[in-house]
Design a protein around this motif. Sequence first.
Motif, PDB file in Angstrom:
ATOM      1  N   GLN A  19       2.453   6.647  -6.573  1.00 52.55           N
ATOM      2  CA  GLN A  19       1.216   7.233  -7.100  1.00 52.55           C
ATOM      3  C   GLN A  19       0.517   6.282  -8.089  1.00 52.55           C
ATOM      4  O   GLN A  19       0.029   6.700  -9.133  1.00 52.55           O
ATOM      5  N   SER A  20       0.488   5.009  -7.698  1.00 53.99           N
ATOM      6  CA  SER A  20      -0.232   4.014  -8.491  1.00 53.99           C
ATOM      7  C   SER A  20      -1.560   3.716  -7.797  1.00 53.99           C
ATOM      8  O   SER A  20      -1.598   3.043  -6.770  1.00 53.99           O
ATOM      9  N   VAL A  76       0.843  -1.195   0.000  1.00 56.06           N
ATOM     10  CA  VAL A  76       0.000   0.000   0.000  1.00 56.06           C
ATOM     11  C   VAL A  76       0.881   1.250   0.000  1.00 56.06           C
ATOM     12  O   VAL A  76       0.656   2.197  -0.771  1.00 56.06           O
ATOM     13  N   LEU A  77       1.899   1.250   0.858  1.00 56.72           N
ATOM     14  CA  LEU A  77       2.810   2.394   0.937  1.00 56.72           C
ATOM     15  C   LEU A  77       3.554   2.604  -0.377  1.00 56.72           C
ATOM     16  O   LEU A  77       3.763   3.742  -0.812  1.00 56.72           O
ATOM     17  N   TYR A  78       3.948   1.481  -1.019  1.00 56.51           N
ATOM     18  CA  TYR A  78       4.606   1.588  -2.322  1.00 56.51           C
ATOM     19  C   TYR A  78       3.679   2.268  -3.325  1.00 56.51           C
ATOM     20  O   TYR A  78       4.088   3.159  -4.069  1.00 56.51           O
ATOM     21  N   GLY A  79       2.404   1.803  -3.354  1.00 53.79           N
ATOM     22  CA  GLY A  79       1.440   2.375  -4.287  1.00 53.79           C
ATOM     23  C   GLY A  79       1.239   3.860  -4.063  1.00 53.79           C
ATOM     24  O   GLY A  79       1.146   4.639  -5.024  1.00 53.79           O
ATOM     25  N   LEU A  80       1.202   4.275  -2.792  1.00 55.41           N
ATOM     26  CA  LEU A  80       1.044   5.697  -2.484  1.00 55.41           C
ATOM     27  C   LEU A  80       2.284   6.481  -2.905  1.00 55.41           C
ATOM     28  O   LEU A  80       2.174   7.577  -3.477  1.00 55.41           O
ATOM     29  N   PHE A  81       3.460   5.917  -2.619  1.00 57.09           N
ATOM     30  CA  PHE A  81       4.720   6.588  -2.956  1.00 57.09           C
ATOM     31  C   PHE A  81       4.886   6.735  -4.463  1.00 57.09           C
ATOM     32  O   PHE A  81       5.320   7.784  -4.949  1.00 57.09           O
ATOM     33  N   LYS A  85      -8.041   7.838 -13.006  1.00 55.69           N
ATOM     34  CA  LYS A  85      -6.785   7.091 -12.974  1.00 55.69           C
ATOM     35  C   LYS A  85      -6.996   5.609 -12.663  1.00 55.69           C
ATOM     36  O   LYS A  85      -6.071   4.821 -12.777  1.00 55.69           O
ATOM     37  N   VAL A  86      -8.207   5.257 -12.259  1.00 54.78           N
ATOM     38  CA  VAL A  86      -8.497   3.867 -11.930  1.00 54.78           C
ATOM     39  C   VAL A  86      -8.803   3.103 -13.208  1.00 54.78           C
ATOM     40  O   VAL A  86      -9.686   3.489 -13.974  1.00 54.78           O
ATOM     41  N   THR A  87      -8.058   2.039 -13.454  1.00 54.19           N
ATOM     42  CA  THR A  87      -8.273   1.231 -14.655  1.00 54.19           C
ATOM     43  C   THR A  87      -8.317  -0.249 -14.285  1.00 54.19           C
ATOM     44  O   THR A  87      -7.681  -0.666 -13.317  1.00 54.19           O
ATOM     45  N   ILE A 120      -2.427  -0.231  -7.671  1.00 54.86           N
ATOM     46  CA  ILE A 120      -1.699  -0.997  -6.654  1.00 54.86           C
ATOM     47  C   ILE A 120      -2.180  -0.620  -5.270  1.00 54.86           C
ATOM     48  O   ILE A 120      -2.409  -1.492  -4.414  1.00 54.86           O
ATOM     49  N   THR A 121      -2.343   0.678  -5.027  1.00 56.59           N
ATOM     50  CA  THR A 121      -2.791   1.139  -3.709  1.00 56.59           C
ATOM     51  C   THR A 121      -4.147   0.547  -3.361  1.00 56.59           C
ATOM     52  O   THR A 121      -4.343   0.030  -2.254  1.00 56.59           O
ATOM     53  N   GLN A 122      -5.076   0.606  -4.302  1.00 54.60           N
ATOM     54  CA  GLN A 122      -6.429   0.111  -4.028  1.00 54.60           C
ATOM     55  C   GLN A 122      -6.460  -1.393  -3.806  1.00 54.60           C
ATOM     56  O   GLN A 122      -7.067  -1.879  -2.846  1.00 54.60           O
ATOM     57  N   ILE A 123      -5.819  -2.147  -4.700  1.00 52.77           N
ATOM     58  CA  ILE A 123      -5.863  -3.605  -4.588  1.00 52.77           C
ATOM     59  C   ILE A 123      -5.177  -4.069  -3.304  1.00 52.77           C
ATOM     60  O   ILE A 123      -5.692  -4.938  -2.588  1.00 52.77           O
ATOM     61  N   ALA A 124      -4.026  -3.484  -2.987  1.00 52.34           N
ATOM     62  CA  ALA A 124      -3.326  -3.851  -1.751  1.00 52.34           C
ATOM     63  C   ALA A 124      -4.153  -3.476  -0.530  1.00 52.34           C
ATOM     64  O   ALA A 124      -4.256  -4.250   0.428  1.00 52.34           O
ATOM     65  N   MET A 125      -4.761  -2.302  -0.559  1.00 50.18           N
ATOM     66  CA  MET A 125      -5.571  -1.861   0.568  1.00 50.18           C
ATOM     67  C   MET A 125      -6.802  -2.758   0.744  1.00 50.18           C
ATOM     68  O   MET A 125      -7.202  -3.066   1.870  1.00 50.18           O
TER      69      MET A 125
END
Length: 257
Positions: free
Chosen positions: A105-106, A98-103, A178-180, A109-114
């Motif tokens: 800006q993906s 989640v942190l990677y996705g936020l860093f 940005k969500v795909t 990745i952020t949504q799926i991990a969260m």
Amino acid sequence: MLDGNDLKSVRKNAGISQTDMAKKLDCDRRTIINYEQGVCEPKASQLFRWLSACKVDLKPLASQLQHFKESIFVLFALPFISPEIVSAGYVGVVALCVLYGLFRQSVNITQIAMMFCVIYTFEYLITALITSELKSLEASKYLVANSHFTFQICTSILAVFAFKNRVSISIYILESTKVTETFFDNMATWIYVYHTFIAVLLAIEYTIDYKYNIKHLSFIYEHFEKFAHAAMILAIWLLIAMIICHEKELKNGNSQC
């Protein structure tokens, strides 16, 4: 494993005759011929002596064997690891994603991990609460178990729906462009389809065993943690694959992961 042709090729490239190889391995020439013709296979010790005599670098092979032994150790150790430790480790790894996705800006990745993190944490905490409350009320073992299984099944079905409709839900709630939808959404959906299937089998097996006392129907019950760990590993693998994909696409100047 090297076959006879490989052994023959290695020996010839080293310029060693069959007779000389027989001397190096302390055996007769007929044994060497049998090895190279595939009639029989050399023992591990003989194989290492063969490769050593032919000046083959054994470090990569030794490294692979070491990694293999470490993997086997981990597999044997998993059943003895506390479920709390496994859960904390899983949530920790997913949280890092989640942190990677936020860093990076993906959004995907952020949504799926969260979603993985929230769904698992929610299920873990609520099932523990339900079990604790029912036990305090001195409910029967059957009621406690079935309540646990039913909640797991419902949570897994909701997770399937959530991952299947992640993009449309995100666009409706966040109004983000940005969500795909990605290939990984389908994989995440199938992870929870698998989890639902296992939970349903567990509930059926436990009910039949409890009502009819059929003791040999306990395979899913006895190995459920291993099946659950498999789902965790698949989820982590999926997130790591997304991160690798994202890094590659960033290098190419675009990103769909």
